[in-house]
Structure formats: structure tokens, C-alpha cells
Design a protein around this motif. Structure first.
Motif, PDB file in Angstrom:
ATOM      1  N   THR A 359      27.277  35.884  24.613  1.00 19.69           N
ATOM      2  CA  THR A 359      28.607  35.230  24.966  1.00 19.69           C
ATOM      3  C   THR A 359      28.772  36.110  26.731  1.00 19.69           C
ATOM      4  OG1 THR A 359      29.530  38.292  24.554  1.00 19.69           O
ATOM      5  CG2 THR A 359      28.673  36.607  22.550  1.00 19.69           C
ATOM      6  N   GLY A 360      30.410  35.728  26.525  1.00 23.00           N
ATOM      7  CA  GLY A 360      31.168  35.988  27.865  1.00 23.00           C
ATOM      8  C   GLY A 360      30.708  37.345  28.659  1.00 23.00           C
ATOM      9  N   ALA A 361      31.823  38.058  27.573  1.00 21.32           N
ATOM     10  CA  ALA A 361      30.913  39.179  28.029  1.00 21.32           C
ATOM     11  C   ALA A 361      30.008  40.091  28.480  1.00 21.32           C
ATOM     12  CB  ALA A 361      31.367  40.445  26.539  1.00 21.32           C
ATOM     13  N   GLN A 362      28.881  38.978  28.478  1.00 22.88           N
ATOM     14  CA  GLN A 362      27.141  39.367  29.621  1.00 22.88           C
ATOM     15  C   GLN A 362      27.179  38.734  30.594  1.00 22.88           C
ATOM     16  OE1 GLN A 362      24.657  40.173  25.855  1.00 22.88           O
ATOM     17  NE2 GLN A 362      26.065  41.753  24.547  1.00 22.88           N
ATOM     18  N   ARG A 363      28.136  38.132  31.013  1.00 20.48           N
ATOM     19  CA  ARG A 363      28.227  37.460  31.743  1.00 20.48           C
ATOM     20  C   ARG A 363      28.155  38.022  32.985  1.00 20.48           C
ATOM     21  NH1 ARG A 363      25.845  31.288  31.734  1.00 20.48           N
ATOM     22  NH2 ARG A 363      24.961  32.079  28.718  1.00 20.48           N
ATOM     23  N   TRP A 364      27.308  38.130  34.280  1.00 18.16           N
ATOM     24  CA  TRP A 364      27.646  38.446  35.869  1.00 18.16           C
ATOM     25  C   TRP A 364      27.038  37.403  36.676  1.00 18.16           C
ATOM     26  CZ3 TRP A 364      30.809  42.551  35.227  1.00 18.16           C
ATOM     27  CH2 TRP A 364      30.916  42.988  34.216  1.00 18.16           C
ATOM     28  N   ILE A 365      28.050  37.532  37.942  1.00 22.65           N
ATOM     29  CA  ILE A 365      27.775  36.312  38.615  1.00 22.65           C
ATOM     30  C   ILE A 365      27.701  37.430  39.807  1.00 22.65           C
ATOM     31  CG2 ILE A 365      27.904  34.364  37.792  1.00 22.65           C
ATOM     32  CD1 ILE A 365      30.410  33.439  39.340  1.00 22.65           C
ATOM     33  N   PRO A 366      27.215  37.068  41.237  1.00 21.64           N
ATOM     34  CA  PRO A 366      27.026  37.529  42.498  1.00 21.64           C
ATOM     35  C   PRO A 366      28.568  36.978  43.208  1.00 21.64           C
ATOM     36  CG  PRO A 366      25.364  36.049  42.689  1.00 21.64           C
ATOM     37  CD  PRO A 366      25.989  35.844  41.102  1.00 21.64           C
ATOM     38  N   GLY A 367      29.301  38.059  43.803  1.00 17.60           N
ATOM     39  CA  GLY A 367      30.755  37.255  43.922  1.00 17.60           C
ATOM     40  C   GLY A 367      30.827  38.002  45.786  1.00 17.60           C
ATOM     41  N   PRO A 368      31.667  37.905  46.517  1.00 17.66           N
ATOM     42  CA  PRO A 368      31.695  38.528  47.672  1.00 17.66           C
ATOM     43  C   PRO A 368      31.643  39.662  48.104  1.00 17.66           C
ATOM     44  CG  PRO A 368      34.106  36.434  47.088  1.00 17.66           C
ATOM     45  CD  PRO A 368      32.702  37.115  45.778  1.00 17.66           C
ATOM     46  N   ASP A 369      31.362  40.736  49.167  1.00 19.15           N
ATOM     47  CA  ASP A 369      31.377  41.691  49.303  1.00 19.15           C
ATOM     48  C   ASP A 369      30.485  42.396  48.313  1.00 19.15           C
ATOM     49  OD1 ASP A 369      32.634  40.944  51.631  1.00 19.15           O
ATOM     50  OD2 ASP A 369      34.456  40.670  50.169  1.00 19.15           O
ATOM     51  N   SER A 370      29.051  41.854  48.467  1.00 18.94           N
ATOM     52  CA  SER A 370      28.284  42.517  46.717  1.00 18.94           C
ATOM     53  C   SER A 370      29.185  42.981  45.579  1.00 18.94           C
ATOM     54  CB  SER A 370      27.449  43.821  47.741  1.00 18.94           C
ATOM     55  OG  SER A 370      27.287  43.662  48.225  1.00 18.94           O
ATOM     56  N   SER A 371      29.885  41.992  45.796  1.00 16.16           N
ATOM     57  CA  SER A 371      30.779  42.438  43.964  1.00 16.16           C
ATOM     58  C   SER A 371      30.339  41.398  42.971  1.00 16.16           C
ATOM     59  CB  SER A 371      31.989  41.847  43.745  1.00 16.16           C
ATOM     60  OG  SER A 371      32.342  40.498  44.789  1.00 16.16           O
ATOM     61  N   LEU A 372      30.081  42.286  41.371  1.00 12.36           N
ATOM     62  CA  LEU A 372      29.852  41.899  40.679  1.00 12.36           C
ATOM     63  C   LEU A 372      30.650  41.187  39.089  1.00 12.36           C
ATOM     64  CD1 LEU A 372      26.901  44.514  39.271  1.00 12.36           C
ATOM     65  CD2 LEU A 372      26.852  41.646  40.351  1.00 12.36           C
ATOM     66  N   ILE A 373      31.012  39.420  39.273  1.00 10.78           N
ATOM     67  CA  ILE A 373      32.131  39.144  38.681  1.00 10.78           C
ATOM     68  C   ILE A 373      31.623  38.884  37.950  1.00 10.78           C
ATOM     69  CG2 ILE A 373      33.647  37.413  38.834  1.00 10.78           C
ATOM     70  CD1 ILE A 373      33.309  36.907  42.121  1.00 10.78           C
ATOM     71  N   ASN A 374      32.239  38.892  36.396  1.00  8.07           N
ATOM     72  CA  ASN A 374      32.222  38.658  34.964  1.00  8.07           C
ATOM     73  C   ASN A 374      33.374  37.221  35.054  1.00  8.07           C
ATOM     74  OD1 ASN A 374      34.248  39.147  32.115  1.00  8.07           O
ATOM     75  ND2 ASN A 374      31.935  38.647  31.978  1.00  8.07           N
TER      76      ASN A 374
END
Length: 418
Positions: A359-374
């Protein structure tokens, strides 16, 4: 360490500051594009429940076949076109009923392909079922055309290799994994639920061995990764105490000599191991922008609902997360996935460990400034109020480029502490 961090570089532009104005600015389907092809040993007929994919019922495509399990565990976007009865020709060029050749599911964006094929070309299942019928005194048992089988075997490595080459012609960056067939019979002898004469059993073992060798030869010729399920499943045959396949006399609704749930879980584990060995997935600790702190599973408990928290980096299994660099997907530890509680999308929704479910509740992608975006919420993994206290449960919050949202993947070394 630099190479690992570089693999997690931001690839999606998400502005700093509140994300609530555009909560779905990040693609909700972010993750590796994965195509699964093959015959019934990939599709999983007789294993409930069925997938919801197009043609799942006609193909006997289970929602717990090995492609589905792998996709949920790594957070991939799965297109499963595996189908019972498929031959190499059905993968490469021929329609199967109303379904087009399976190769048409591959696109230039495809990054991962698994293939289990060739068994129907050499009548692997058809012949063992025919012999079991004959040896058990059944009526109307089909004959086995050994001459046709023997004529086909010399061509089989080339047929499988042609599929791999066709994948690469469309998707040059795709990693192709050739998964061999399950072992159906013990190394010697038979049993009441796998009734064959000694001569029939010997011939079936020769088909199995040559089928595995043809797949291995195709992998060598094309540079594909071989997943040796045939070898791993020895000792888990239909006669064993811990079978990964059904017998000739399975329970109602099950398919004779086909994989069961335990077999599909084992096959998925082998594919996951191959992905890790090939660098498709990596395992790391995710270090916070708060010095000395890491993303941690509370008390290393693997139960659903266990809080995921901030804790002093210590190199334990509770802080080792498996992920797909660059592509995004799941973060997996202790056999479970990092999950937003209740599928929440609002600021302050807590994160936890939960069974991997795609599900989308378990998706994470790399974002700016070493963030993890759901991507489902467009919000970032966040340490509430930039707390420095161990056992602070993490949450999602508007992306803001602060240290509370910096999570740097670092090689996880057992026992390593700040």
C-alpha cells in the motif's frame, strides 16, 4: 559510504516548507517497475487468493505467488503476466488465448524482470501427471511423447536466452532474473502421493535436471541472474515432510505438483537474496540529522504495530533497513515494512512496523536534503520537534529541510555505536 549515500540522492523535486497545498505532488506509484513472466510455477494456480490483475483467473495467478510477495516486500510496481500453460513462444511471440505475448508487458521503464519458463516446452508437468496417472492405475491416462521432449531440449537454452535478449532490447536497464523450477521428486525413490515407477521417476528427474541446466545456460549466455530454485527446493519435494509443492493427490482446489504457499515464500526469499547480491537492494542504517541517532524498531519487536522510533545508533537488526536505492519503495526491517499507521496522510501520523502489503502507506522515496518522502501523503519522515530523546516515535510531517527530516543511509555494521 559515499557510494551508498550517492545512490540515495534526491531525484524528485519537492519544495521545502508546507506540503499540504500539494500533498500528492510526488507520484503515488513511485517504485521499481517490475514485470513477472512465465508459466504456472510463477503464476501459482490453486493458491488463494487470486490476484486482481487482468487475466488472473484464466491464468491461475495467485496474489501470493513469488512475484507478488517480492513486489510487496520491496515496494515495486508489479505487472504480472505469468500464466499457466505458457511456453517460451507465449512469452516471446504467440498470444495465449486472448492474452498477447508476455514480452509486451515490458517497457523502457522496466527495471526488474523475473522469468520462470521452459517447463511446458518439454512437457515437465504434463509428463509427470501422465505417469502418475498410469502408475496409480488411472483410466484414460495420456501418453508421453518422449521423442518430442528429446527434440525440444537442444533448443531450450536458446529459446530462454531469446526472451532475455528481447527484454533487454526494450528495457536495456532491466535486471533479468531467471528462476528455475521447483524440484518435484526426491533424489531417489517415490512415495504414495507421487506414484511413479522407478523408470518413470528416473526420466522425470532427468527432465528436471536438464530444464534447470537449460535455464542456467541461458543465464550464462545473456548475463541474466540465475535463481537456483531447483537446487534450493531439493528436500522439499512432494514426498518430503516439508513440501514446497503439492502431491499428485492434493487437497480440493489445489493443482497437482504445483508450488504451495511455503514454496512461494521460499522462492520469494531466493529472489530477494539475488536482488541483494546484485545490488538491486541494499541494507543500511538510516542516520538522523540529529547526531548519533538512527531509525529504530522499538525493542527489536517484529510484531505488527511496533513503533518505529528515534534511538541511539547501535548497529542492531532493529536498525538495519533494506531498500531500493534511487528507485524508492519500502524500507524493510525484521521481516516487516516501515508503515504510516492507519494509512494516515495528515501531519503527525505516526509510523510503525507492519506486514509488507504494497500500500501507499509503505512507500518511501528519496527527497531533497536526505529526506524520505511518503508519496501517498506528500509528507516527510519526521522526528517530532527535533527531539533528541531515545524512544521518540517518528511521524510524517510537512517537508521542511530541517535536521529532524534528514535520514542518511549508512552501511549497517553490527555492534557499531556512536
Amino acid at each position: 559510504m559515499c557510494a551508498l549515500v550517492a545512490a540515495w540522492v534526491a531525484v524528485v523535486a519537492v519544495p521545502a516548507g508546507p506540503a499540504s497545498a500539494q500533498p500528492h505532488s510526488v507520484a503515488a506509484d513511485a517504485g521499481t517497475d517490475y514485470v513477472a513472466m512465465g508459466s504456472s510455477f510463477a503464476a501459482g494456480p490453486g493458491i488463494p487468493p487470486l490476484q486482481s490483475s487482468d487475466g488472473a483467473s484464466a491464468c491461475g495467478r495467485s496474489d501470493v505467488n513469488y512475484p507478488s510477495i517480492v513486489a510487496r516486500e520491496i515496494g515495486a510496481d508489479l505487472t504480472d503476466v505469468s500464466c499457466s500453460g505458457a511456453t517460451t513462444a507465449h512469452v516471446l511471440r504467440d498470444p495465449q488465448g486472448t492474452r498477447p505475448p508476455q514480452i509486451q508487458a515490458v517497457t523502457p521503464d522496466t527495471r526488474l524482470v523475473t522469468i520462470t519458463i521452459g517447463g511446458n516446452d518439454v512437457n515437465y508437468l504434463g509428463s509427470i501427471n501422465a505417469y502418475s496417472c498410469q502408475a496409480s492405475g488411472g483410466s484414460g491416462c495420456p501418453a508421453v511423447d518422449r521423442d518430442a521432449i528429446e527434440r525440444t531440449f537442444p533448443e531450450l537454452p536458446g529459446r530462454i536466452a531469446d526472451i532475455v535478449r528481447a527484454v533487454h532490447a526494450v528495457a536495456p536497464q532491466a535486471r533479468v532474473h531467471l528462476v528455475t523450477y521447483f524440484t518435484l521428486l526426491p533424489d531417489s525413490g517415490t512415495c504414495a502421493v507421487a506414484p511413479l515407477t522407478d523408470e518413470q521417476a528416473a526420466y522425470e528427474r532427468s527432465i528436471a535436471a536438464r530444464l534447470a541446466a537449460a535455464t542456467a545456460d541461458a543465464a550464462t549466455a545473456t548475463g541474466a541472474t540465475l535463481v537456483d530454485l531447483a537446487g534450493a527446493s531439493r528436500g522439499h519435494d512432494a514426498c518430503s515432510a516439508d513440501p514446497w509443492v503439492e502431491s499428485y493427490r492434493p487437497a480440493q482446489g489445489r493443482s497437482t505438483y504445483h508450488p504451495n504457499e511455503a514454496g512461494m515464500r521460499a522462492a520469494a526469499g531466493l529472489v530477494r537474496s539475488a536482488l541483494a547480491s546484485g545490488g538491486v537492494t541494499r541494507t543500511a542504517a538510516f542516520r538522523s540529522g540529529i547526531p548519533g541517532k538512527c531509525v529504530d524498531v522499538r525493542d527489536a519487536v517484529s510484531a505488527d504495530g511496533t513503533p518505529v522510533q528515534l534511538y541511539t545508533c547501535n548497529g542492531t537488526a532493529a536498525q538495519r533497513w533494506t531498500y531500493v536505492p534511487g528507485e524508492g519503495g519500502t524500507l524493510r526491517a525484521l521481516g516487516r515494512c516501515l508503515d504510516v499507521s492507519g494509512g494516515g496522510t495528515a501531519n503527525g501520523a505516526k509510523v510503525q512496523l507492519w506486514q509488507c502489503n504494497g500500500t501507499g502507506a509503505q512507500r518511501w522515496i528519496p527527497g531533497p536534503d536526505s529526506s524520505l518522502i511518503n508519496p501517498q501523503s506528500g509528507r516527510c519522515l519526521d522526528d517530532p520537534a527535533a527531539s533528541t530523546a531515545d524512544r521518540t516515535q517518528l511521524q510524517i510531517h510537512d517537508c521542511n529541510a530541517t535536521d529532524a527530516q534528514r535520514w542518511t543511509p549508512t552501511p549497517a555494521v553490527a555492534g557499531l555505536q556512536e
